[in-house]
Design a protein around this motif. Sequence first.
Motif, PDB file in Angstrom:
ATOM      1  N   LEU A 115       0.822  -1.208   0.000  1.00 48.23           N
ATOM      2  CA  LEU A 115       0.000   0.000   0.000  1.00 48.23           C
ATOM      3  C   LEU A 115       0.855   1.257   0.000  1.00 48.23           C
ATOM      4  O   LEU A 115       0.414   2.323  -0.458  1.00 48.23           O
ATOM      5  CB  LEU A 115      -0.931   0.013   1.215  1.00 48.23           C
ATOM      6  CG  LEU A 115      -2.064  -1.001   1.248  1.00 48.23           C
ATOM      7  CD1 LEU A 115      -2.904  -0.813   2.501  1.00 48.23           C
ATOM      8  CD2 LEU A 115      -2.938  -0.913   0.002  1.00 48.23           C
ATOM      9  N   SER A 116       2.074   1.157   0.520  1.00 52.07           N
ATOM     10  CA  SER A 116       2.953   2.325   0.574  1.00 52.07           C
ATOM     11  C   SER A 116       3.760   2.521  -0.702  1.00 52.07           C
ATOM     12  O   SER A 116       4.474   3.522  -0.826  1.00 52.07           O
ATOM     13  CB  SER A 116       3.910   2.212   1.766  1.00 52.07           C
ATOM     14  OG  SER A 116       4.801   1.125   1.609  1.00 52.07           O
ATOM     15  N   SER A 145      -3.255   4.810  -3.406  1.00 48.73           N
ATOM     16  CA  SER A 145      -3.090   3.887  -2.292  1.00 48.73           C
ATOM     17  C   SER A 145      -4.434   3.412  -1.762  1.00 48.73           C
ATOM     18  O   SER A 145      -4.603   2.232  -1.421  1.00 48.73           O
ATOM     19  CB  SER A 145      -2.287   4.565  -1.169  1.00 48.73           C
ATOM     20  OG  SER A 145      -2.052   3.674  -0.098  1.00 48.73           O
ATOM     21  N   GLN A 148      -5.811   0.824  -4.144  1.00 50.53           N
ATOM     22  CA  GLN A 148      -5.146  -0.458  -3.935  1.00 50.53           C
ATOM     23  C   GLN A 148      -5.641  -1.146  -2.663  1.00 50.53           C
ATOM     24  O   GLN A 148      -5.725  -2.381  -2.602  1.00 50.53           O
ATOM     25  CB  GLN A 148      -3.631  -0.264  -3.880  1.00 50.53           C
ATOM     26  CG  GLN A 148      -2.998   0.120  -5.196  1.00 50.53           C
ATOM     27  CD  GLN A 148      -3.265  -0.913  -6.282  1.00 50.53           C
ATOM     28  OE1 GLN A 148      -3.198  -2.120  -6.053  1.00 50.53           O
ATOM     29  NE2 GLN A 148      -3.583  -0.438  -7.477  1.00 50.53           N
TER      30      GLN A 148
END
Length: 220
Positions: A115-116, A145, A148
């Motif tokens: 996610l980062s 993000s 996702q």
Amino acid sequence: MIRHVPGLFVAPRPTWTRIHEDAEHHPLGFLPLLLLGSLIPALCVYYGGAVAGWALFGSEERHYLSSQSAALLAVAVWLAFVSNAVIMGYIVRWVLFRTPFRPPALHGIAFATFLSVPFMLGGLAALYPERWVLLPVIPLVGLFSVIQLYYGLPHFMRLHQDKAYFYGACIIGAGMLAMISVGLFYLESWRAIAPPGGYQNLEEQRQDEGFIPELGRQAR
């Protein structure tokens, strides 16, 4: 797991399924992505602060960080990315404590690491820290993000899509608080240990680099 990064942009659903399978067989496989990917914003912050410089709001005069201060800031950024991924991993595990497939801590950290990825790549904007570059990049990486997150929860965490919206909102709320807290902690830590006189304007930097001849020589 680094090989899965392009798939997040072109085919997120099957990519998250493959990430889950890799996490099952190699629980620590996310570490290279986390440790190396976090270097992208760190190195970009160093270059942007010490070499490219920035102009404060309402002023066209460029400012720079000294090499030592910029290096300390880069270390703080790297630690912030790594720490935030670990904290977010435990937040994901805590939020999903009532689900049938509650993830172990390592799976949560792997999930948070991917996610980062948008924020890691968005760190490239720090190479040229201008307002017109940074302002559109920050919301774009945040939006990607979040997208996702909603792709990943059903496929990585084995959740039904309807429940993913609720758990996703909880993760976003707790994640925002964690990101702000971690960011402020490392920012204040950097300010506390950074050497005095870390900021320079353009004229001072040129003097340090020898572009401006020494003034005030004694008359013969």
